[in-house]
Design an enzyme around this catalytic site. Structure first.
Site, PDB file in Angstrom:
ATOM      1  N   HIS A 188       0.850  -1.193   0.000  1.00  0.00           N
ATOM      2  CA  HIS A 188       0.000   0.000   0.000  1.00  0.00           C
ATOM      3  C   HIS A 188       0.887   1.244   0.000  1.00  0.00           C
ATOM      4  O   HIS A 188       2.102   1.141   0.179  1.00  0.00           O
ATOM      5  CB  HIS A 188      -0.950  -0.003   1.216  1.00  0.00           C
ATOM      6  CG  HIS A 188      -0.262   0.063   2.544  1.00  0.00           C
ATOM      7  ND1 HIS A 188      -0.194  -0.991   3.420  1.00  0.00           N
ATOM      8  CD2 HIS A 188       0.392   1.079   3.167  1.00  0.00           C
ATOM      9  CE1 HIS A 188       0.461  -0.648   4.500  1.00  0.00           C
ATOM     10  NE2 HIS A 188       0.832   0.612   4.377  1.00  0.00           N
TER      11      HIS A 188
HETATM   12  P1  TYD Z   1      -2.242  -3.008   7.648  1.00  0.00           P
HETATM   13  O1  TYD Z   1      -1.867  -1.578   7.614  1.00  0.00           O
HETATM   14  O2  TYD Z   1      -3.072  -3.528   6.528  1.00  0.00           O
HETATM   15  O3  TYD Z   1      -0.945  -3.906   7.779  1.00  0.00           O
HETATM   16  P2  TYD Z   1       0.163  -4.225   6.649  1.00  0.00           P
HETATM   17  O4  TYD Z   1       0.071  -3.152   5.642  1.00  0.00           O
HETATM   18  O5  TYD Z   1       1.445  -4.225   7.350  1.00  0.00           O
HETATM   19  O6  TYD Z   1      -0.125  -5.568   6.088  1.00  0.00           O
HETATM   20  O7  TYD Z   1      -2.983  -3.270   9.024  1.00  0.00           O
HETATM   21  C1  TYD Z   1      -3.472  -4.559   9.386  1.00  0.00           C
HETATM   22  C2  TYD Z   1      -4.705  -4.370  10.260  1.00  0.00           C
HETATM   23  O8  TYD Z   1      -4.393  -3.645  11.449  1.00  0.00           O
HETATM   24  C3  TYD Z   1      -5.830  -3.625   9.573  1.00  0.00           C
HETATM   25  O9  TYD Z   1      -7.040  -4.293   9.897  1.00  0.00           O
HETATM   26  C4  TYD Z   1      -5.844  -2.266  10.223  1.00  0.00           C
HETATM   27  C5  TYD Z   1      -5.237  -2.497  11.596  1.00  0.00           C
HETATM   28  N1  TYD Z   1      -4.428  -1.357  12.071  1.00  0.00           N
HETATM   29  C6  TYD Z   1      -4.927  -0.550  13.074  1.00  0.00           C
HETATM   30  O10 TYD Z   1      -6.050  -0.760  13.574  1.00  0.00           O
HETATM   31  N2  TYD Z   1      -4.173   0.496  13.519  1.00  0.00           N
HETATM   32  C7  TYD Z   1      -2.937   0.745  13.016  1.00  0.00           C
HETATM   33  O11 TYD Z   1      -2.256   1.703  13.464  1.00  0.00           O
HETATM   34  C8  TYD Z   1      -2.438  -0.083  11.959  1.00  0.00           C
HETATM   35  C9  TYD Z   1      -1.082   0.162  11.331  1.00  0.00           C
HETATM   36  C10 TYD Z   1      -3.216  -1.133  11.520  1.00  0.00           C
END
Ligand code: TYD
Length: 142
Positions: free
Chosen positions: A56
């Site tokens: 992303h």
């Molecule tokens: P995500 O940003 O998609 O992780 P990555 O990009 O590393 O794979 O986040 C995974 C999950 O965690 C998503 O459901 C959103 C949640 N999340 C929060 O609630 N707060 C946060 O600060 C972050 C970074 C993620």
């Protein structure tokens, strides 16, 4: 909005307080060690072998990514160029500017990716579709 490239991102060497035979300690202080104030810290861990994270871009968020334990690779992409950063030291932080696509790959066993961010979680700040990311980058030119 400024259009950053992958060459605006760099590894920041954090200070390391070494105590002989008692280990090391690294400090991050707002406004002193890194170019932004930290509002949020989160960490990724227990990533199964072969799994990738990220995929992303953030529209506005600035981050410092640290391999607090183990190692992994961060691939940054500005739509034109990609740059790969291997993180394997808890005293190295990758400063990631806004508006760049990132993939986190090749997690070692036991890796902990600690992320310091300049803002709270906001799902509206995410671009999760690569074509949408390219459109976002082109729109910054206009
Ligand atoms: P995500 O940003 O998609 O992780 P990555 O990009 O590393 O794979 O986040 C995974 C999950 O965690 C998503 O459901 C959103 C949640 N999340 C929060 O609630 N707060 C946060 O600060 C972050 C970074 C993620």
């Amino acid at each position: 909005m400024k259009k950053y490239s992958v060459f605006d991102c760099s590894m920041i060497e954090l200070d390391r307080h070494h105590s002989d035979r008692k280990g090391n300690l690294t400090v991050v202080e707002n406004g002193m060690t890194i170019p932004f104030d930290v509002k949020r810290v989160y960490y990724l861990y227990d990533v199964p072998g072969g799994e990738d994270r990220g995929s992303h871009a953030h529209k506005e968020l600035e981050q410092l990514i640290i391999a607090a334990s183990g190692s992994f690779t961060v691939i940054l992409d500005d739509g034109n160029c990609k740059r790969s950063f291997f993180l394997n030291r808890p005293y190295h932080g990758l400063y990631v500017r806004p508006g760049l696509w990132r993939d986190l790959v090749d997690f070692s066993s036991g890796a902990v990716a600690m992320v310091l961010a300049n803002d709270y979680y906001n799902k509206e700040d995410y671009i999760r579709n690569y074509d949408g990311f390219i459109e976002f980058r082109q729109a910054i030119d206009k």
